[in-house]
Design a protein around this motif. Structure first.
Motif, PDB file in Angstrom:
ATOM      1  N   PHE A 155       3.873  -1.177   3.633  1.00 39.93           N
ATOM      2  CA  PHE A 155       3.444   0.180   3.314  1.00 39.93           C
ATOM      3  C   PHE A 155       4.630   1.031   2.895  1.00 39.93           C
ATOM      4  N   VAL A 156       4.367   1.961   1.990  1.00 42.67           N
ATOM      5  CA  VAL A 156       5.286   3.060   1.725  1.00 42.67           C
ATOM      6  C   VAL A 156       4.466   4.324   1.908  1.00 42.67           C
ATOM      7  N   VAL A 157       4.933   5.176   2.794  1.00 41.80           N
ATOM      8  CA  VAL A 157       4.258   6.438   3.066  1.00 41.80           C
ATOM      9  C   VAL A 157       4.970   7.530   2.280  1.00 41.80           C
ATOM     10  N   ILE A 158       4.205   8.201   1.423  1.00 43.90           N
ATOM     11  CA  ILE A 158       4.711   9.360   0.688  1.00 43.90           C
ATOM     12  C   ILE A 158       4.376  10.570   1.547  1.00 43.90           C
ATOM     13  N   THR A 159       5.399  11.235   2.078  1.00 41.87           N
ATOM     14  CA  THR A 159       5.133  12.353   2.985  1.00 41.87           C
ATOM     15  C   THR A 159       5.953  13.584   2.646  1.00 41.87           C
ATOM     16  N   PRO A 160       5.290  14.737   2.670  1.00 42.78           N
ATOM     17  CA  PRO A 160       6.053  15.978   2.629  1.00 42.78           C
ATOM     18  C   PRO A 160       6.496  16.330   4.046  1.00 42.78           C
ATOM     19  N   GLU A 161       7.315  17.332   4.134  1.00 47.00           N
ATOM     20  CA  GLU A 161       7.666  17.884   5.436  1.00 47.00           C
ATOM     21  C   GLU A 161       7.052  19.265   5.522  1.00 47.00           C
ATOM     22  N   TYR A 162       6.143  19.425   6.465  1.00 51.59           N
ATOM     23  CA  TYR A 162       5.510  20.720   6.726  1.00 51.59           C
ATOM     24  C   TYR A 162       5.972  21.183   8.103  1.00 51.59           C
ATOM     25  N   LEU A 220       7.716  10.011  11.955  1.00 49.79           N
ATOM     26  CA  LEU A 220       6.815   8.910  11.594  1.00 49.79           C
ATOM     27  C   LEU A 220       7.346   7.567  12.085  1.00 49.79           C
ATOM     28  N   ARG A 221       8.644   7.414  12.143  1.00 47.55           N
ATOM     29  CA  ARG A 221       9.215   6.166  12.673  1.00 47.55           C
ATOM     30  C   ARG A 221       8.730   5.918  14.102  1.00 47.55           C
ATOM     31  N   LEU A 222       8.676   6.969  14.912  1.00 42.89           N
ATOM     32  CA  LEU A 222       8.203   6.841  16.295  1.00 42.89           C
ATOM     33  C   LEU A 222       6.721   6.462  16.345  1.00 42.89           C
ATOM     34  N   VAL A 223       5.935   7.059  15.471  1.00 42.12           N
ATOM     35  CA  VAL A 223       4.499   6.764  15.435  1.00 42.12           C
ATOM     36  C   VAL A 223       4.278   5.297  15.080  1.00 42.12           C
ATOM     37  N   GLY A 247       7.958   1.700   4.852  1.00 43.20           N
ATOM     38  CA  GLY A 247       9.045   2.460   4.243  1.00 43.20           C
ATOM     39  C   GLY A 247       8.556   3.863   3.937  1.00 43.20           C
ATOM     40  N   PHE A 248       9.486   4.736   3.605  1.00 41.79           N
ATOM     41  CA  PHE A 248       9.138   6.140   3.412  1.00 41.79           C
ATOM     42  C   PHE A 248       9.760   6.706   2.148  1.00 41.79           C
ATOM     43  N   VAL A 249       8.961   7.523   1.470  1.00 44.39           N
ATOM     44  CA  VAL A 249       9.432   8.370   0.379  1.00 44.39           C
ATOM     45  C   VAL A 249       9.027   9.780   0.787  1.00 44.39           C
ATOM     46  N   SER A 250      10.008  10.632   0.989  1.00 46.85           N
ATOM     47  CA  SER A 250       9.720  11.969   1.513  1.00 46.85           C
ATOM     48  C   SER A 250      10.224  13.048   0.574  1.00 46.85           C
ATOM     49  N   TYR A 251       9.650  14.215   0.776  1.00 51.36           N
ATOM     50  CA  TYR A 251      10.089  15.368  -0.003  1.00 51.36           C
ATOM     51  C   TYR A 251       9.871  16.626   0.827  1.00 51.36           C
ATOM     52  N   GLY A 252      10.586  17.659   0.454  1.00 51.66           N
ATOM     53  CA  GLY A 252      10.471  18.924   1.176  1.00 51.66           C
ATOM     54  C   GLY A 252      11.552  19.870   0.725  1.00 51.66           C
ATOM     55  N   ALA A 271       0.853  -1.184   0.000  1.00 43.73           N
ATOM     56  CA  ALA A 271       0.000   0.000   0.000  1.00 43.73           C
ATOM     57  C   ALA A 271       0.891   1.237   0.000  1.00 43.73           C
ATOM     58  N   VAL A 272       0.735   2.045  -1.027  1.00 42.44           N
ATOM     59  CA  VAL A 272       1.452   3.317  -1.130  1.00 42.44           C
ATOM     60  C   VAL A 272       0.485   4.385  -0.639  1.00 42.44           C
ATOM     61  N   ILE A 273       0.797   4.979   0.498  1.00 42.27           N
ATOM     62  CA  ILE A 273      -0.100   5.944   1.121  1.00 42.27           C
ATOM     63  C   ILE A 273       0.362   7.358   0.792  1.00 42.27           C
ATOM     64  N   VAL A 274      -0.491   8.091   0.092  1.00 40.18           N
ATOM     65  CA  VAL A 274      -0.193   9.469  -0.291  1.00 40.18           C
ATOM     66  C   VAL A 274      -0.645  10.353   0.866  1.00 40.18           C
TER      67      VAL A 274
END
Length: 188
Positions: free
Chosen positions: A73-80, A122-125, A105-110, A9-12
């Protein structure tokens, strides 16, 4: 390697107007789908609308089922503001056992950090939810400059290699934990 594909599951994770997340999610999902042992399910929180979900509703049941059926899971996350988006946290918090004993796993951008501060939080969560986060991730600093107007990376080599490393780690954990859950259900 299991002969049966595993569900990724790729979570946007962004629902903000004008978000860049769909560009990155499309690139990553397309890349992951090239791996024959992975069945990709893109869960876009802008479509799920986590703040509208109520326990017992069809929409809640559908979201919970998709997360439950995922092996990884791969979480696609921005940094706000040095963190991840509130709707992503809300979506994660809606469920509990559906995340357990599965890799993330994570794919991030910012900006200049490429979203890595969001990933570390998110690792802690996910640790609290008894999920296993994989070490390597894909990170895009100043992502808008890295993709062309068609959503393709201008220089894909490094990101593709990072994505393959992430998928390799996820595959090991997804298959191993799926077999373990089938043999001995997790009781966390």
């Amino acid at each position: 390697m299991s002969e049966h594909p595993y569900r990724l599951a790729v979570i946007v994770g962004s629902i903000r107007e004008g978000r860049f997340a769909p560009v990155i999610a499309t690139w990553f999902a397309r890349h992951a789908a090239r791996h024959p042992h992975i069945d990709v399910d893109v869960i876009d929180l802008d479509e799920v609308r986590p703040y509208t979900l109520r326990h017992g509703s069809e929409e809640y049941a559908s979201f919970a089922k998709r997360v439950d059926e995922a092996d990884a899971f791969v979480v696609i996350t921005p940094e706000y503001n040095h963190s991840f988006p509130a709707p992503l946290k809300h979506a994660i918090d809606l469920l509990h056992t559906q995340w357990q004993a599965k890799p993330v796993g994570f794919v991030s951008y910012g900006g200049i950090s490429g979203g890595l501060r969001a990933v570390e939080q998110l690792r802690l969560v996910f640790a609290e939810l008894h999920a296993t986060t994989v070490r390597d991730s894909v990170s895009f600093a100043l992502a808008g400059n890295l993709f062309d107007d068609a959503g393709e990376l201008r220089a894909p080599a490094a990101a593709t290699q990072a994505a393959d490393t992430l998928l390799h780690q996820l595959t090991w954990w997804a298959v191993t934990l799926r077999e373990a859950r089938a043999t001995r259900p997790y009781g966390g």
